[in-house]
Design a protein around this motif. Sequence first.
Motif, PDB file in Angstrom:
ATOM      1  N   GLY A   1       0.837  -1.199   0.000  1.00 19.13           N
ATOM      2  CA  GLY A   1       0.000   0.000   0.000  1.00 19.13           C
ATOM      3  C   GLY A   1       0.866   1.241   0.000  1.00 19.13           C
ATOM      4  N   THR A   2       0.319   2.342   0.483  1.00 19.15           N
ATOM      5  CA  THR A   2       1.043   3.610   0.483  1.00 19.15           C
ATOM      6  C   THR A   2       1.280   4.106   1.901  1.00 19.15           C
ATOM      7  OG1 THR A   2      -0.972   4.946   0.384  1.00 19.15           O
ATOM      8  CG2 THR A   2      -0.020   4.227  -1.716  1.00 19.15           C
ATOM      9  N   ALA A   3       2.235   4.996   2.021  1.00 19.66           N
ATOM     10  CA  ALA A   3       2.543   5.629   3.308  1.00 19.66           C
ATOM     11  C   ALA A   3       3.077   7.022   3.030  1.00 19.66           C
ATOM     12  CB  ALA A   3       3.566   4.809   4.088  1.00 19.66           C
ATOM     13  N   MET A   4       3.016   7.886   4.046  1.00 22.03           N
ATOM     14  CA  MET A   4       3.647   9.194   3.996  1.00 22.03           C
ATOM     15  C   MET A   4       4.985   9.062   4.716  1.00 22.03           C
ATOM     16  SD  MET A   4       1.288  10.627   2.356  1.00 22.03           S
ATOM     17  CE  MET A   4       1.952  12.288   2.305  1.00 22.03           C
ATOM     18  N   ARG A   5       6.056   9.509   4.063  1.00 16.31           N
ATOM     19  CA  ARG A   5       7.404   9.301   4.592  1.00 16.31           C
ATOM     20  C   ARG A   5       8.100  10.643   4.818  1.00 16.31           C
ATOM     21  NH1 ARG A   5      11.873   6.140   1.042  1.00 16.31           N
ATOM     22  NH2 ARG A   5      11.774   8.096  -0.142  1.00 16.31           N
ATOM     23  N   MET A   6       8.903  10.698   5.890  1.00 14.79           N
ATOM     24  CA  MET A   6       9.668  11.898   6.193  1.00 14.79           C
ATOM     25  C   MET A   6      11.051  11.495   6.689  1.00 14.79           C
ATOM     26  SD  MET A   6       8.940  14.936   8.993  1.00 14.79           S
ATOM     27  CE  MET A   6       7.516  15.599   8.166  1.00 14.79           C
ATOM     28  N   LYS A   7      12.081  12.241   6.284  1.00  9.70           N
ATOM     29  CA  LYS A   7      13.425  11.989   6.780  1.00  9.70           C
ATOM     30  C   LYS A   7      13.494  12.280   8.269  1.00  9.70           C
ATOM     31  CE  LYS A   7      15.834  12.842   2.422  1.00  9.70           C
ATOM     32  NZ  LYS A   7      16.848  13.670   1.705  1.00  9.70           N
ATOM     33  N   ALA A   8      14.394  11.579   8.955  1.00  9.45           N
ATOM     34  CA  ALA A   8      14.478  11.661  10.419  1.00  9.45           C
ATOM     35  C   ALA A   8      14.774  13.075  10.910  1.00  9.45           C
ATOM     36  CB  ALA A   8      15.535  10.694  10.928  1.00  9.45           C
ATOM     37  N   ALA A   9      15.714  13.767  10.282  1.00  6.69           N
ATOM     38  CA  ALA A   9      16.116  15.092  10.773  1.00  6.69           C
ATOM     39  C   ALA A   9      14.982  16.109  10.727  1.00  6.69           C
ATOM     40  CB  ALA A   9      17.342  15.595   9.990  1.00  6.69           C
ATOM     41  N   PRO A  10      14.286  16.284   9.602  1.00  5.50           N
ATOM     42  CA  PRO A  10      13.164  17.225   9.601  1.00  5.50           C
ATOM     43  C   PRO A  10      12.015  16.786  10.503  1.00  5.50           C
ATOM     44  CG  PRO A  10      13.347  16.115   7.476  1.00  5.50           C
ATOM     45  CD  PRO A  10      14.582  15.805   8.242  1.00  5.50           C
ATOM     46  N   PHE A  11      11.838  15.450  10.645  1.00  5.20           N
ATOM     47  CA  PHE A  11      10.797  14.969  11.551  1.00  5.20           C
ATOM     48  C   PHE A  11      11.079  15.407  12.986  1.00  5.20           C
ATOM     49  CE2 PHE A  11       9.703  11.718  14.711  1.00  5.20           C
ATOM     50  CZ  PHE A  11       8.322  11.815  14.667  1.00  5.20           C
ATOM     51  N   LEU A  12      12.321  15.233  13.426  1.00  2.00           N
ATOM     52  CA  LEU A  12      12.685  15.624  14.789  1.00  2.00           C
ATOM     53  C   LEU A  12      12.517  17.127  14.991  1.00  2.00           C
ATOM     54  CD1 LEU A  12      15.807  13.358  15.379  1.00  2.00           C
ATOM     55  CD2 LEU A  12      13.587  13.206  16.540  1.00  2.00           C
ATOM     56  N   LYS A  13      12.823  17.905  13.964  1.00  4.13           N
ATOM     57  CA  LYS A  13      12.648  19.351  14.054  1.00  4.13           C
ATOM     58  C   LYS A  13      11.176  19.703  14.223  1.00  4.13           C
ATOM     59  CE  LYS A  13      13.510  23.662  11.524  1.00  4.13           C
ATOM     60  NZ  LYS A  13      14.077  24.257  10.276  1.00  4.13           N
ATOM     61  N   GLU A  14      10.313  19.063  13.417  1.00  2.14           N
ATOM     62  CA  GLU A  14       8.870  19.299  13.525  1.00  2.14           C
ATOM     63  C   GLU A  14       8.346  18.853  14.884  1.00  2.14           C
ATOM     64  OE1 GLU A  14       6.813  20.800  11.495  1.00  2.14           O
ATOM     65  OE2 GLU A  14       8.280  21.164   9.924  1.00  2.14           O
ATOM     66  N   LEU A  15       8.839  17.716  15.361  1.00  4.72           N
ATOM     67  CA  LEU A  15       8.377  17.182  16.642  1.00  4.72           C
ATOM     68  C   LEU A  15       8.687  18.142  17.784  1.00  4.72           C
ATOM     69  CD1 LEU A  15       7.149  14.724  18.138  1.00  4.72           C
ATOM     70  CD2 LEU A  15       9.475  13.838  18.363  1.00  4.72           C
ATOM     71  N   ARG A  16       9.856  18.728  17.775  1.00  6.33           N
ATOM     72  CA  ARG A  16      10.253  19.643  18.843  1.00  6.33           C
ATOM     73  C   ARG A  16       9.470  20.948  18.800  1.00  6.33           C
ATOM     74  NH1 ARG A  16      16.238  17.884  17.165  1.00  6.33           N
ATOM     75  NH2 ARG A  16      16.452  16.055  18.528  1.00  6.33           N
ATOM     76  N   GLN A  17       8.960  21.311  17.634  1.00  9.13           N
ATOM     77  CA  GLN A  17       8.258  22.583  17.484  1.00  9.13           C
ATOM     78  C   GLN A  17       6.747  22.466  17.622  1.00  9.13           C
ATOM     79  OE1 GLN A  17       9.561  23.981  13.638  1.00  9.13           O
ATOM     80  NE2 GLN A  17      11.518  24.767  14.422  1.00  9.13           N
ATOM     81  N   SER A  18       6.221  21.268  17.438  1.00  7.82           N
ATOM     82  CA  SER A  18       4.763  21.086  17.408  1.00  7.82           C
ATOM     83  C   SER A  18       4.263  20.345  18.647  1.00  7.82           C
ATOM     84  CB  SER A  18       4.355  20.312  16.153  1.00  7.82           C
ATOM     85  OG  SER A  18       2.981  19.978  16.191  1.00  7.82           O
ATOM     86  N   HIS A  19       3.542  21.049  19.502  1.00 12.18           N
ATOM     87  CA  HIS A  19       2.961  20.411  20.689  1.00 12.18           C
ATOM     88  C   HIS A  19       1.858  19.432  20.291  1.00 12.18           C
ATOM     89  CE1 HIS A  19       5.254  22.778  23.484  1.00 12.18           C
ATOM     90  NE2 HIS A  19       4.842  23.908  22.937  1.00 12.18           N
ATOM     91  N   ALA A  20       1.129  19.746  19.216  1.00 14.32           N
ATOM     92  CA  ALA A  20       0.056  18.848  18.772  1.00 14.32           C
ATOM     93  C   ALA A  20       0.626  17.527  18.277  1.00 14.32           C
ATOM     94  CB  ALA A  20      -0.758  19.512  17.659  1.00 14.32           C
ATOM     95  N   LEU A  21       1.721  17.589  17.523  1.00  8.66           N
ATOM     96  CA  LEU A  21       2.362  16.369  17.041  1.00  8.66           C
ATOM     97  C   LEU A  21       2.920  15.563  18.209  1.00  8.66           C
ATOM     98  CD1 LEU A  21       3.232  14.693  14.586  1.00  8.66           C
ATOM     99  CD2 LEU A  21       5.334  16.062  14.481  1.00  8.66           C
ATOM    100  N   GLN A  22       3.521  16.249  19.181  1.00 15.71           N
ATOM    101  CA  GLN A  22       4.017  15.563  20.376  1.00 15.71           C
ATOM    102  C   GLN A  22       2.883  14.832  21.080  1.00 15.71           C
ATOM    103  OE1 GLN A  22       6.053  18.333  22.953  1.00 15.71           O
ATOM    104  NE2 GLN A  22       7.237  19.208  21.252  1.00 15.71           N
ATOM    105  N   ARG A  23       1.765  15.516  21.254  1.00 16.40           N
ATOM    106  CA  ARG A  23       0.630  14.938  21.972  1.00 16.40           C
ATOM    107  C   ARG A  23       0.113  13.679  21.277  1.00 16.40           C
ATOM    108  NH1 ARG A  23      -2.527  19.121  21.787  1.00 16.40           N
ATOM    109  NH2 ARG A  23      -3.573  18.471  19.878  1.00 16.40           N
ATOM    110  N   GLU A  24      -0.083  13.771  19.955  1.00 17.13           N
ATOM    111  CA  GLU A  24      -0.629  12.624  19.232  1.00 17.13           C
ATOM    112  C   GLU A  24       0.347  11.455  19.209  1.00 17.13           C
ATOM    113  OE1 GLU A  24      -3.661  12.458  18.541  1.00 17.13           O
ATOM    114  OE2 GLU A  24      -4.010  14.577  19.003  1.00 17.13           O
TER     115      GLU A  24
END
Length: 255
Positions: free
Chosen positions: A102-125
Amino acid sequence: MHIANRVPVANSLLAALPRKECRHLIDELEQVALTYGEVLYEPGEEIGHVYFPNDSLVSLLTLVDQHQALEVGLVGREGMVGIPLVLETSISPVRALVQGTGTAMRMKAAPFLKELRQSHALQRELHRYTHTLMAQITQTAACNRFHVVEARLARWLLMTNDRMQSSTFRLTQEFLSQMLGVRRVGVTKAARTLQQNELISYSRGNITILDREGLEAASCTCYEIVKDMHDGARARQSHRHSPALVAAETVADFR
């Protein structure tokens, strides 16, 4: 693996994010096609990407003596593959193996970690999902120890059905043997029992669920325990805010 164009974004974890944050996250995501049997990473390897499955399915396997494998977790549209990064760990403790094409949405580790540290909503989920995945892994460990193969196979088929939203799967005996941690003869016997009870049909690696209610009755209680925890988490998630994405929307709709 190849890049897929305009595949619907159906991952419920992404859908739970506020629309504004999801649109920002989408810019860093790419749609990829995952194929049955593909290994995303091995134990001890660095996690280069995270994956948010849409209609694909990924098994998390622990290895014993470097050649025997046992499934400890299953990730579909409800979650993300690469959870150790959420815990600031870049090394995978498991083999991540594509079980359902099937399909998936993919993100490189470095930008993912950057988004995670900046987004409280992403952290929560992701913290919520990490909790439910840990519960699934714990329950699976107990199930593999105490329950008979037929009940475990029924549980596993129900979990696959929930995530793939299809009653038919391609699953070889060898693959099922790895998933359940039993010899192929054990898989054959368990599948034959479910087939004789007209709960499934199984032929040449293709399994079709014929009687969902009967399969639930044949399963152990581990299926309901994990499902209830996951459903409860989703209910709390839906109560907080409306989904940002629906299955009919695509990445292009956000650009």
